[in-house]
Design a protein around this motif. Structure first.
Motif, short mmCIF file in Angstrom:
data_model
loop_
_atom_site.label_atom_id
_atom_site.label_comp_id
_atom_site.label_asym_id
_atom_site.label_seq_id
_atom_site.Cartn_x
_atom_site.Cartn_y
_atom_site.Cartn_z
N LEU A 1 -0.94 17.52 3.09
CA LEU A 1 -1.92 16.74 2.35
C LEU A 1 -1.66 16.76 0.85
O LEU A 1 -1.81 15.74 0.16
CB LEU A 1 -3.33 17.26 2.64
N LYS A 2 -1.26 17.91 0.32
CA LYS A 2 -1.00 18.02 -1.12
C LYS A 2 0.15 17.10 -1.54
O LYS A 2 0.08 16.42 -2.56
CB LYS A 2 -0.68 19.46 -1.48
N ARG A 3 1.19 17.07 -0.72
CA ARG A 3 2.33 16.20 -1.02
C ARG A 3 1.91 14.73 -0.95
O ARG A 3 2.29 13.92 -1.80
CB ARG A 3 3.44 16.47 0.00
N VAL A 4 1.10 14.39 0.05
CA VAL A 4 0.63 13.02 0.19
C VAL A 4 -0.18 12.60 -1.02
O VAL A 4 0.00 11.50 -1.55
CB VAL A 4 -0.20 12.87 1.49
N HIS A 5 -1.08 13.47 -1.49
CA HIS A 5 -1.91 13.13 -2.64
C HIS A 5 -1.07 12.96 -3.90
O HIS A 5 -1.37 12.11 -4.75
CB HIS A 5 -2.97 14.22 -2.84
N TYR A 6 -0.04 13.77 -4.03
CA TYR A 6 0.82 13.66 -5.21
C TYR A 6 1.56 12.33 -5.22
O TYR A 6 1.57 11.61 -6.23
CB TYR A 6 1.82 14.82 -5.22
N ILE A 7 2.17 11.97 -4.08
CA ILE A 7 2.91 10.71 -4.01
C ILE A 7 1.95 9.52 -4.16
O ILE A 7 2.24 8.56 -4.87
CB ILE A 7 3.68 10.62 -2.67
N ARG A 8 0.81 9.61 -3.51
CA ARG A 8 -0.16 8.52 -3.60
C ARG A 8 -0.64 8.34 -5.03
O ARG A 8 -0.79 7.21 -5.51
CB ARG A 8 -1.34 8.82 -2.68
N GLY A 9 -0.89 9.46 -5.72
CA GLY A 9 -1.34 9.36 -7.10
C GLY A 9 -0.30 8.70 -7.99
O GLY A 9 -0.64 7.88 -8.87
N LYS A 10 0.96 9.04 -7.79
CA LYS A 10 2.02 8.42 -8.58
C LYS A 10 2.11 6.92 -8.32
O LYS A 10 2.31 6.12 -9.25
CB LYS A 10 3.36 9.09 -8.27
N LEU A 11 1.99 6.54 -7.06
CA LEU A 11 2.08 5.12 -6.72
C LEU A 11 0.89 4.34 -7.27
O LEU A 11 1.03 3.24 -7.81
CB LEU A 11 2.16 4.95 -5.20
N GLU A 12 -0.32 4.90 -7.12
CA GLU A 12 -1.52 4.18 -7.52
C GLU A 12 -1.69 4.07 -9.02
O GLU A 12 -2.33 3.14 -9.52
CB GLU A 12 -2.76 4.86 -6.91
N SER A 13 -1.12 5.02 -9.76
CA SER A 13 -1.30 5.03 -11.21
C SER A 13 -0.23 4.25 -11.96
O SER A 13 -0.32 4.08 -13.18
CB SER A 13 -1.31 6.48 -11.73
N SER A 14 0.77 3.78 -11.25
CA SER A 14 1.89 3.09 -11.91
C SER A 14 1.87 1.60 -11.58
O SER A 14 2.13 1.22 -10.43
CB SER A 14 3.22 3.72 -11.48
N GLU A 15 1.57 0.78 -12.56
CA GLU A 15 1.60 -0.66 -12.35
C GLU A 15 3.01 -1.18 -12.07
O GLU A 15 3.19 -2.03 -11.20
CB GLU A 15 1.01 -1.36 -13.57
N PRO A 16 4.06 -0.68 -12.79
CA PRO A 16 5.42 -1.12 -12.46
C PRO A 16 5.82 -0.83 -11.02
O PRO A 16 6.51 -1.64 -10.39
CB PRO A 16 6.30 -0.35 -13.45
N VAL A 17 5.38 0.31 -10.48
CA VAL A 17 5.72 0.66 -9.09
C VAL A 17 5.08 -0.34 -8.14
O VAL A 17 5.69 -0.77 -7.15
CB VAL A 17 5.28 2.09 -8.77
N LYS A 18 3.83 -0.73 -8.41
CA LYS A 18 3.16 -1.71 -7.57
C LYS A 18 3.90 -3.04 -7.59
O LYS A 18 4.06 -3.69 -6.55
CB LYS A 18 1.71 -1.91 -8.05
N ILE A 19 4.33 -3.45 -8.79
CA ILE A 19 5.07 -4.71 -8.91
C ILE A 19 6.40 -4.64 -8.17
O ILE A 19 6.79 -5.56 -7.45
CB ILE A 19 5.28 -5.06 -10.39
N ILE A 20 7.10 -3.50 -8.32
CA ILE A 20 8.39 -3.33 -7.66
C ILE A 20 8.22 -3.35 -6.14
O ILE A 20 9.01 -3.98 -5.41
CB ILE A 20 9.06 -2.02 -8.11
N LEU A 21 7.17 -2.68 -5.64
CA LEU A 21 6.94 -2.64 -4.20
C LEU A 21 6.67 -4.04 -3.66
O LEU A 21 7.19 -4.42 -2.60
CB LEU A 21 5.77 -1.71 -3.89
#
Length: 666
Positions: A167-187
């Motif tokens: 769960l800790k790893r999932v929250h870390y990755i999820r937080g990085k994805l959700e907080s980064s607008e460039p990552v959302k655009i790239i995805l």
């Protein structure tokens, strides 16, 4: 008040079994909760839909249909694979064993092993690149258009988080994805890239068949079949032909075994792959672009998943298609041990004399049908992207009342046919078209691998070492080896998928950008509750009988078009429903979960906020059907709201123009 014996309106919670005073006291504790969330909390899953189990008769029927729809491309790959590997000559005799070994392991590791995992990443039965993206969007807030309000997460087909060691790893990755607008655009861009590549496959697959004069009309003939009959009947029509073709592959393979020996079966030893690369060097690496032709059509298995089912696809591939093509390749290799100069036309040369013309006719028909797999996949993914605001509006025809995932799009159908003819005229030979085909096939596989890795980390919470092993192995095979090999043919035709993909991504990206901006404008300029309070008390407003609907995509609030409407026509219906059509990143939503309501203050003026939630594969139905469902759900909501908020008041009724019962103003 609703009849307590009515199962559709009866609430089965423990609080309802208590007396009226206890019931009102219990519900009173919930009155501070938004009524949409309260309503969503009452929804019970029906247990039906794509997730429900099919009986074996239906599964076997779908498996048979899938042979005629999904595997035309994969099943006809023995026609040209060896020619793609050895464009000039075989050279050393052991090169043949090395190439056969590469083909065998390529088929086992990609269509069989990898896509067994990929099938599990379906989005409620739907496959393709967009299904992977929407599956991620349901668990991580990476969508550029807001779509995860609390009431959306209350859907029965949203999964709740459960504690685990990852769960800790999932929250870390999820937080990085959700907080980064460039990552959302790239995805999103990667998703559009994969989708564009699959659409482009829908052009190149018929084009390879059409490159031969006898096959030139195959796109047109095939599209006419799909237009008139749909996937269901086309599957039953084409499946016997493809089944006969696969049986011929097995028969010809065993004939060549008997005539030239079983020595080629030594290719199961990967030792020959190592020596193949040592012996051929750079030429061996370049030949991987020909090896990957043996897996063309693999992505169609996943893209066409919505037309059938996971189990049906797995059965037909594992027990019919894969054994047939493996025997065919081994039989061709056995023939080439004695006739190495026939490598450019191996299949037809290896056919026994009396069977040549019957096999030739079936081969022509199979080549015509081969385009069906990718064309059906194109229809599916365009339907998905259309519903998610990533494609211009086109007409979608659902060709089967029994299997709702089977669709046909006339405009795309004709566009693909025109594009196929242009490609055939421009490239002329299957060799050049094959160069373009290889890049697209491998690019989609790489994108699928990357998105599946995210799903394994965030949703499945797979052990990190297993994810690293999966990404490392398939990253080396697909990206480092195969993709770099097919890129070497960029000038000879490989540029086509790049140009076409850039064009399609431009169209889809611009359309999604406009969709996002429109939603953002409505979100920032929505009407305040104070305005509605003032409007309700304005004596200049005329209240007329009947029910009025005002549509928007906003989940919360009133769209900015409403004040403009009232200023020009100062009249409001006695019942006003602010209707929001909400597209969610799930494929299907049950009817019970579709409509959610809330009162808009002041309550005595009968204004309601209504959210109609539907998935990207749902059918809204005709206007009459939709209106009937809306009215029935609204009356049910009003009854429940009255029971909750005014249970002890005297019930008064009035004719609201809907034929239903609603509380009169207090």
């Amino acid at each position: 008040m609703a009849d307590k014996g009515d199962k559709e309106t009866e609430i089965t919670s423990d609080t309802e079994k208590k007396g009226p005073k206890q019931r009102k006291s219990s519900w009173g504790k919930l009155r501070h909760v938004d009524s949409l969330n309260l309503e969503a909390g009452r929804i019970f899953s029906s247990g039906k839909g794509l997730g429900s189990k099919m009986d074996w008769a239906t599964t076997l029927s779908l498996a048979f249909q899938s042979i005629g729809i999904v595997y035309g491309d994969l099943g006809t790959s023995p026609l040209y694979t060896f020619a793609g590997i050895f464009p000039e000559s075989i050279g050393h005799p052991d090169n043949l064993l090395g190439a056969l070994s590469l083909i065998l392991y390529c088929i086992i590791l990609l269509p069989l092993v990898k896509y067994t995992l990929v099938f599990n990443a379906n989005d409620n039965g739907e496959g393709g690149t967009f299904a992977l993206y929407t599956l991620l969007c349901r668990h991580v807030r990476v969508s550029l258009v807001p779509n995860q309000q609390p009431e959306d997460r209350d859907l029965s087909n949203y999964k709740l988080e459960t504690p685990s060691s990852q769960l800790k790893r999932v929250h870390y990755i999820r937080g990085k994805l959700e907080s980064s607008e460039p990552v959302k655009i790239i995805l999103l861009q990667v998703t559009l890239l994969g989708t564009s590549m699959v659409i482009r496959d829908g052009i190149l697959t018929p084009s390879i068949s059409g490159a031969y004069p006898l096959h030139f009309s195959s796109p047109s003939i095939h599209f006419k079949f799909h237009n008139q009959f749909g996937t269901d009947k086309v599957g039953f029509s084409f499946a016997p032909i493809l089944t006969l073709w696969l049986l011929l592959l097995i028969g010809i393979g065993f004939y060549n075994f008997r005539a030239y020996g079983f020595g080629v079966l030594r290719a199961v030893n990967p030792y020959y792959i190592v020596h193949y690369f040592r012996r051929r060097g750079k030429d061996g690496w370049i030949s991987l672009g020909g090896v990957v032709l043996s897996t063309t059509g693999t992505e169609a298995m996943f893209a066409d998943l919505g037309h059938f089912s996971v189990r049906a696809i797995q059965l037909s591939f594992s027990f019919v298609v894969m054994p047939s093509i493996l025997v065919a390749y081994c039989g061709q290799a056995a023939y080439l041990t004695e006739h190495p100069t026939d490598v450019m036309d191996t299949f037809y040369r290896s056919i026994p004399g009396p069977m040549y013309w019957p096999t030739f006719v079936i081969a022509v028909l199979a080549s015509v049908i081969a385009s069906q797999a990718m064309i059906s996949g194109v229809f599916s993914i365009i339907t998905q992207s259309l519903s998610l605001g990533c494609f211009p509006k086109v007409k979608v025809v659902h060709t089967s009342a029994k299997y709702e995932g089977q669709v046909y799009i006339p405009e795309i159908n004709h566009s693909l046919m025109i594009a196929c003819i242009l490609v055939i005229v421009g490239f002329k030979t299957t060799e050049n078209i094959g160069h373009a085909y290889g890049i697209a096939v491998v690019a989609v596989m790489i994108i699928t691998t990357g998105m599946l890795a995210l799903i394994m980390l965030i949703i499945w919470r797979t052990n990190i070492f297993s994810v690293i092993l999966f990404c490392g192995f398939y990253g080396i095979v697909e990206l480092v080896l195969i993709f770099t090999s097919v890129l070497s043919k960029f000038v000879q035709g490989g540029f086509l998928p790049i140009v076409f993909t850039a064009f399609m991504m431009g169209i889809m990206g611009i359309w999604h950008y406009v969709h996002h901006k429109r939603y953002d404008f409505e979100l920032r300029n929505k009407v305040s509750s104070e305005y509605m309070t003032q409007l309700a008390k304005d004596p200049r407003i005329n209240w007329v009988l009947g029910m009025g609907l005002l549509c928007s995509e906003l989940v919360h609030g009133i769209p900015p078009i409403f004040p403009h409407f009232v200023s020009n026509i100062p009249s409001i219906h006695s019942v006003l429903v602010l209707l929001s059509l909400k597209k969610l990143p799930v494929s299907k939503i049950s009817e019970e979960e579709c409509f959610l309501f809330r009162h808009v203050e002041p309550r005595e003026y009968r204004m309601f906020d209504c959210i109609v939630r539907y998935g990207y594969m749902d059918i809204i139905g005709t206007n009459e059907e939709f209106e009937h469902q809306l009215l029935e759900r609204l009356k049910e909501f009003i009854r429940k709201e009255y029971l909750i908020t005014d249970g002890e008041a005297t019930e008064q009724t009035t004719d609201d123009g809907m034929g239903g019962i609603i509380p009169a103003p207090i």
